[in-house]
Design a protein around this motif. Structure first.
Motif, PDB file in Angstrom:
ATOM      1  N   MET A  32      -4.574  32.200  12.008  1.00  0.00           N
ATOM      2  CA  MET A  32      -3.721  32.142  10.815  1.00  0.00           C
ATOM      3  C   MET A  32      -4.687  31.844   9.798  1.00  0.00           C
ATOM      4  N   ALA A  33      -4.155  32.466   8.605  1.00  0.00           N
ATOM      5  CA  ALA A  33      -4.686  32.244   7.196  1.00  0.00           C
ATOM      6  C   ALA A  33      -4.985  30.949   6.755  1.00  0.00           C
ATOM      7  N   ARG A  34      -5.987  30.657   6.027  1.00  0.00           N
ATOM      8  CA  ARG A  34      -6.330  29.134   5.589  1.00  0.00           C
ATOM      9  C   ARG A  34      -5.073  29.135   4.443  1.00  0.00           C
ATOM     10  N   PRO A  35      -4.950  27.560   4.307  1.00  0.00           N
ATOM     11  CA  PRO A  35      -3.566  27.666   3.197  1.00  0.00           C
ATOM     12  C   PRO A  35      -4.296  27.978   1.881  1.00  0.00           C
ATOM     13  N   LEU A  36      -3.555  28.197   0.963  1.00  0.00           N
ATOM     14  CA  LEU A  36      -3.800  28.672  -0.260  1.00  0.00           C
ATOM     15  C   LEU A  36      -3.189  27.903  -1.348  1.00  0.00           C
ATOM     16  N   LEU A  37      -3.700  27.174  -2.300  1.00  0.00           N
ATOM     17  CA  LEU A  37      -3.290  26.207  -3.146  1.00  0.00           C
ATOM     18  C   LEU A  37      -3.255  26.935  -4.477  1.00  0.00           C
ATOM     19  N   HIS A  38      -2.027  27.122  -5.223  1.00  0.00           N
ATOM     20  CA  HIS A  38      -2.162  27.749  -6.381  1.00  0.00           C
ATOM     21  C   HIS A  38      -2.309  26.543  -7.512  1.00  0.00           C
ATOM     22  N   ASP A  39      -3.277  26.441  -8.046  1.00  0.00           N
ATOM     23  CA  ASP A  39      -3.465  25.412  -8.722  1.00  0.00           C
ATOM     24  C   ASP A  39      -4.028  25.673 -10.206  1.00  0.00           C
ATOM     25  N   TYR A  40      -4.249  24.464 -11.132  1.00  0.00           N
ATOM     26  CA  TYR A  40      -4.850  24.247 -12.171  1.00  0.00           C
ATOM     27  C   TYR A  40      -5.490  23.138 -12.442  1.00  0.00           C
ATOM     28  N   PHE A  41      -6.881  23.122 -12.860  1.00  0.00           N
ATOM     29  CA  PHE A  41      -7.697  21.876 -12.665  1.00  0.00           C
ATOM     30  C   PHE A  41      -6.954  20.810 -13.419  1.00  0.00           C
ATOM     31  N   ARG A  42      -6.379  20.768 -14.508  1.00  0.00           N
ATOM     32  CA  ARG A  42      -5.970  19.672 -15.175  1.00  0.00           C
ATOM     33  C   ARG A  42      -4.420  19.273 -14.942  1.00  0.00           C
ATOM     34  N   SER A  43      -3.570  20.143 -14.373  1.00  0.00           N
ATOM     35  CA  SER A  43      -2.265  19.764 -13.720  1.00  0.00           C
ATOM     36  C   SER A  43      -2.420  18.450 -13.005  1.00  0.00           C
ATOM     37  N   SER A  44      -1.551  17.423 -13.194  1.00  0.00           N
ATOM     38  CA  SER A  44      -1.301  16.257 -12.424  1.00  0.00           C
ATOM     39  C   SER A  44      -0.765  16.716 -11.134  1.00  0.00           C
ATOM     40  N   ALA A  45       0.193  17.243 -11.337  1.00  0.00           N
ATOM     41  CA  ALA A  45       0.956  17.644 -10.230  1.00  0.00           C
ATOM     42  C   ALA A  45       0.032  18.418  -9.119  1.00  0.00           C
ATOM     43  N   ALA A  46      -0.735  19.329  -9.463  1.00  0.00           N
ATOM     44  CA  ALA A  46      -1.567  19.997  -8.609  1.00  0.00           C
ATOM     45  C   ALA A  46      -2.732  18.972  -8.162  1.00  0.00           C
ATOM     46  N   TYR A  47      -3.032  18.017  -9.096  1.00  0.00           N
ATOM     47  CA  TYR A  47      -4.013  17.335  -8.475  1.00  0.00           C
ATOM     48  C   TYR A  47      -3.678  16.343  -7.608  1.00  0.00           C
ATOM     49  N   ARG A  48      -2.317  16.032  -7.472  1.00  0.00           N
ATOM     50  CA  ARG A  48      -1.604  15.193  -6.485  1.00  0.00           C
ATOM     51  C   ARG A  48      -1.876  15.996  -5.047  1.00  0.00           C
ATOM     52  N   VAL A  49      -1.462  17.403  -5.064  1.00  0.00           N
ATOM     53  CA  VAL A  49      -1.601  18.224  -3.734  1.00  0.00           C
ATOM     54  C   VAL A  49      -2.895  18.223  -3.249  1.00  0.00           C
ATOM     55  N   ARG A  50      -3.975  18.329  -4.340  1.00  0.00           N
ATOM     56  CA  ARG A  50      -5.448  18.446  -3.895  1.00  0.00           C
ATOM     57  C   ARG A  50      -5.648  17.249  -3.089  1.00  0.00           C
ATOM     58  N   ILE A  51      -5.351  15.947  -3.577  1.00  0.00           N
ATOM     59  CA  ILE A  51      -5.579  14.762  -3.017  1.00  0.00           C
ATOM     60  C   ILE A  51      -5.031  14.828  -1.407  1.00  0.00           C
ATOM     61  N   LEU A  52      -3.722  15.077  -1.372  1.00  0.00           N
ATOM     62  CA  LEU A  52      -2.816  15.135  -0.202  1.00  0.00           C
ATOM     63  C   LEU A  52      -3.639  16.138   0.814  1.00  0.00           C
ATOM     64  N   LEU A  53      -4.208  17.195   0.360  1.00  0.00           N
ATOM     65  CA  LEU A  53      -4.859  18.195   1.499  1.00  0.00           C
ATOM     66  C   LEU A  53      -6.285  17.719   1.662  1.00  0.00           C
ATOM     67  N   ASN A  54      -6.807  16.782   0.666  1.00  0.00           N
ATOM     68  CA  ASN A  54      -8.057  16.092   1.272  1.00  0.00           C
ATOM     69  C   ASN A  54      -7.904  15.125   2.086  1.00  0.00           C
ATOM     70  N   LEU A  55      -6.714  14.103   2.019  1.00  0.00           N
ATOM     71  CA  LEU A  55      -6.541  13.083   2.974  1.00  0.00           C
ATOM     72  C   LEU A  55      -6.061  13.556   4.192  1.00  0.00           C
ATOM     73  N   LYS A  56      -5.578  14.654   4.244  1.00  0.00           N
ATOM     74  CA  LYS A  56      -4.967  15.294   5.550  1.00  0.00           C
ATOM     75  C   LYS A  56      -6.224  16.048   6.337  1.00  0.00           C
ATOM     76  N   GLY A  57      -7.221  16.060   5.734  1.00  0.00           N
ATOM     77  CA  GLY A  57      -8.418  16.857   6.242  1.00  0.00           C
ATOM     78  C   GLY A  57      -8.087  18.386   6.340  1.00  0.00           C
ATOM     79  N   ILE A  58      -7.396  18.785   5.494  1.00  0.00           N
ATOM     80  CA  ILE A  58      -6.858  20.466   5.564  1.00  0.00           C
ATOM     81  C   ILE A  58      -7.872  21.226   4.478  1.00  0.00           C
ATOM     82  N   GLU A  59      -8.504  21.997   5.128  1.00  0.00           N
ATOM     83  CA  GLU A  59      -9.323  22.951   4.485  1.00  0.00           C
ATOM     84  C   GLU A  59      -8.578  24.048   3.953  1.00  0.00           C
ATOM     85  N   TYR A  60      -8.723  24.322   2.412  1.00  0.00           N
ATOM     86  CA  TYR A  60      -7.811  25.458   1.915  1.00  0.00           C
ATOM     87  C   TYR A  60      -8.621  26.018   0.909  1.00  0.00           C
TER      88      TYR A  60
END
Length: 216
Positions: free
Chosen positions: A1-29
């Motif tokens: 299965m393909a790795r998760p792909l996050l559509h992101d912008y570095f300063r978006s606070s909403a995207a920042y939240r999801v980066r934190i979530l993925l890191n906390l869950k140990g999900i490589e993306y």
């Protein structure tokens, strides 16, 4: 299965939240940067994927998930280690109320498209836009402090990170960017300091993401 792909912008606070979530869950993306400052969110190819044109959008498990809170719930249900929402209904309701104070009451009034509308369509001056931002963020953080303080520990709720901290850290990052005083909010500052010391939060910081993008 393909790795998760996050559509992101570095300063978006909403995207920042999801980066934190993925890191906390140990999900490589993998990341796809959508430059909001340059209007990349309006590109027809991206709108075909996400009709709102917002970030974040997370492609995972064959799904295209939008809205950071919805993504958070999905990840907590499918990857519950560590669990970011307390199982106790009353505790869970409390943590959700803290998270929603940020996601629904503070952030929507002060995101990039609102600030651009103020300065563009409404022809607000920079001072007026800054005053708008400062007013709503300060009012929201004051409410969040009052809600959190009675049950806060090292984090917003107790002594381990929850969804509330995932919401808080990006919001305080933005508050500092716009020179909004946060000294009056000791519980928020303590939780922010505790969370920011964790590798999962630190690796998601916009400065870290900007450095990664420069290397590419």
């Amino acid at each position: 299965m393909a790795r998760p792909l996050l559509h992101d912008y570095f300063r978006s606070s909403a995207a920042y939240r999801v980066r934190i979530l993925l890191n906390l869950k140990g999900i490589e993306y993998d990341r796809h940067s959508v430059n909001l400052a340059e209007g990349a969110q309006k590109d027809p190819a991206y709108r075909a994927l996400n009709p709102q044109g917002f970030v974040p959008m997370l492609e995972i498990d064959g799904l295209k998930l939008t809205q950071s809170l919805s993504i958070a719930v999905y990840l907590d249900q499918t990857r519950p280690d560590p669990l970011l929402m307390p199982r106790d209904p009353a505790d869970g309701a409390h943590v959700r109320s803290l998270a929603l104070t940020v996601a629904c009451d503070i952030h929507p009034l002060n995101n990039l498209r609102v600030l651009k509308y103020l300065s563009g369509t409404l022809d607000a001056t920079q001072d007026q836009s800054d005053a708008w931002y400062g007013h709503w963020v300060t009012e929201g953080l004051a409410a969040l402090e009052a809600l959190a303080a009675p049950r806060a520990g090292a984090f917003l709720f107790g002594d381990s990170p929850t969804l509330a901290d995932v919401m808080l850290v990006p919001q305080l990052y933005n508050a500092r960017r716009f020179a909004v005083p946060i000294a009056p909010f000791p519980s928020l500052r303590r939780a922010d300091e505790s969370a920011s010391a964790l590798p999962a939060f630190a690796a998601a910081h916009p400065d870290m993401i900007a450095q990664q993008d420069m290397v590419k």
